[in-house]
Design an enzyme around this catalytic site. Structure first.
Site, PDB file in Angstrom:
ATOM      1  N   HIS A  12     -24.263 -15.686 -24.027  1.00  0.00           N
ATOM      2  CA  HIS A  12     -23.864 -17.237 -24.267  1.00  0.00           C
ATOM      3  C   HIS A  12     -25.075 -18.133 -24.731  1.00  0.00           C
ATOM      4  CE1 HIS A  12     -25.547 -16.963 -19.612  1.00  0.00           C
ATOM      5  NE2 HIS A  12     -26.623 -17.017 -20.433  1.00  0.00           N
ATOM      6  N   HIS A  59     -29.422 -22.581 -16.433  1.00  0.00           N
ATOM      7  CA  HIS A  59     -30.782 -22.476 -17.075  1.00  0.00           C
ATOM      8  C   HIS A  59     -31.426 -23.713 -16.808  1.00  0.00           C
ATOM      9  CE1 HIS A  59     -27.853 -20.061 -19.302  1.00  0.00           C
ATOM     10  NE2 HIS A  59     -28.754 -19.291 -19.780  1.00  0.00           N
ATOM     11  N   HIS A 193     -32.811  -9.679 -24.831  1.00  0.00           N
ATOM     12  CA  HIS A 193     -33.486 -10.768 -25.561  1.00  0.00           C
ATOM     13  C   HIS A 193     -34.993 -11.092 -24.642  1.00  0.00           C
ATOM     14  CE1 HIS A 193     -30.886 -13.106 -22.836  1.00  0.00           C
ATOM     15  NE2 HIS A 193     -31.557 -14.206 -23.149  1.00  0.00           N
ATOM     16  N   GLU A 240     -30.129 -10.732 -17.649  1.00  0.00           N
ATOM     17  CA  GLU A 240     -28.724 -11.611 -17.384  1.00  0.00           C
ATOM     18  C   GLU A 240     -27.535 -10.647 -17.451  1.00  0.00           C
ATOM     19  OE1 GLU A 240     -29.863 -15.869 -19.633  1.00  0.00           O
ATOM     20  OE2 GLU A 240     -28.613 -14.536 -20.636  1.00  0.00           O
TER      21      GLU A 240
END
Lengths: 284, 129
Positions: A12, A59, A193, A240
């Site tokens: 996302h 976030h 990431h 995540e």
């Protein structure tokens, strides 16, 4: 009764939302990313889900450090796309399904998962980018969405095992709902990431490939992977990926049903700082 | 008895755990305040004065003024909160992430396009590359 018919998994990345909103999808940098979702957009139109149960993480948008719920279910009638500092994304309001959400909350809490119930929450790119990737630019999202926010910002985040088991409880909850709804569950975030520190920019294609393979064929085993393996191998934000295990745990084969069909699989590096992974599994 | 923190030996990585969050609470809440346009304008008009409204440590304030994100993280900042400073400055997430690596913006972008930073040699502190 309601039924979970399929699960969708996708990264996302916020830059994907920006590329869409600024009409950059045809640029050479972005074209391969959006090509990976062409099949998925048609598939979603054909499937016509009644409700999407969308697992994502906030976030530092709706939840600051004032409150950090580990699992939060959105039970509101609607959710507004948030201003994350760059202005809100120009995307439709998210319409909820308060009745099914309340039912799931009741059932899952009675199954020992202590959800936080949220009746007011703006939703950030974690939720709206997956919708954009799967729906394209639309005037309204195709169906109601139940936002389900998982804390993956402040450690310790829930374990893969806990997420996988929560998925099982969500399936049980959906299947005890009386109306005959076609429900999809989406797990979002990842893949490898790292956005912070001198190691920022880490990408691990081997880990991501292993994760996709095991998510399909060995989710039970994958659920046992400890946090430290995600951090070390997939980057601090790669954690995540535990959210994908919630969606996977809600599939029928986990409860003794048939294996799901892999309808679509896609992987691309990079989108901004991140590896993009995408998978569609249909229940049989 | 000490807590289990197996992530302390990952190079170039600070895990934002409950203890870091405690140290960075006011720093991160300051960042959160930049979600509002009025606050962004006030911060831009006089950064020092705006920071002085928050019970942050002097080190934290200086790290913000210097836009030293690695230092902010060492002092309890979290990247998703610190990103609000970047948004205020008109920086992309890639520019912010790259700024912590010691690489130029172009070099970081090129690294990402070429497949990103390899995990080889980057798993453990002190590991031979």
């Amino acid at each position: 009764m309601a039924r979970i018919t399929a699960s969708v998994y996708t990264s996302h990345v916020p830059a994907i939302g920006a590329a869409l909103d600024l009409h950059k999808t045809a640029e050479p940098y972005w074209q391969p990313v959006f090509k990976g979702y062409e099949f998925s957009k048609q598939w979603l139109k054909d499937q016509k889900p009644d409700v999407i149960f969308l697992v994502f993480n906030d976030h530092a948008t709706a939840f600051s450090l004032e409150m950090i719920p580990t699992f939060a279910i959105g039970t509101a009638a609607e959710f507004t796309p948030a201003d994350e500092g760059w202005g809100p994304r120009p995307v439709p309001k998210v319409i909820g399904h308060p009745k099914l959400a309340a039912h799931i909350a009741q059932s899952v809490i009675q199954d020992d998962f202590d959800l936080t119930i949220v009746n007011k929450m703006d939703v950030d790119h974690g939720l709206t980018v997956p919708l954009s990737l799967m729906c394209g630019e639309v005037q309204a999202w195709p169906c109601p969405v139940i936002p389900f926010a998982v804390n993956v910002v402040q450690y310790p985040v829930p374990s893969g095992r806990r997420c996988f088991n929560l998925g099982k409880a969500i399936r049980k909850a959906v299947e005890s709902y009386d109306e005959p709804l076609n429900v999809q569950i989406w797990g979002t975030g990842g893949m490898s990431h790292q956005l912070q520190g001198p190691r920022a920019g880490l990408i691990n294609k081997e880990f991501d490939t292993m994760f996709l393979d095991r998510l399909i064929a060995d989710p039970e085993g994958l659920a046992g992977v400890p946090h430290i393996d995600y951090v070390r191998e997939a980057g601090s934000e790669g954690i995540e990926l535990v959210m994908w295990l919630i969606a996977r745990g809600a599939m029928s084969d986990v409860g003794g049903g048939n294996k799901p069909t892999v309808r679509h699989r896609f992987y691309h590096v990079p989108a901004s700082n991140t590896a993009v992974g995408h998978l569609i599994l249909e229940n049989n | 008895m000490s807590l289990d923190k197996p992530y302390k030996d990952v190079p170039g990585t600070t895990i934002f755990d409950a203890d870091m969050s405690r140290q960075g609470y006011h720093l991160n809440q300051f960042c959160m305040s930049l979600m509002k346009a009025d606050n962004r304008a006030r911060f831009k008009a006089d950064e020092r004065a705006y920071l002085d409204e928050w019970p942050m440590t002097e080190e934290q304030k200086q790290a913000v003024l210097d836009r030293d994100l690695n230092r902010c993280i060492a002092l309890g900042g979290n990247i998703y909160f610190l990103a609000k400073i970047g948004a205020t400055d008109g920086k992309s997430f890639q520019q912010m992430a790259g700024s912590m690596t010691g690489m130029s913006e172009d070099a970081y972008r090129d690294m990402m396009v070429s497949g990103g930073r390899s995990v080889e040699g980057n798993r453990y502190i002190g590991e031979k590359k």
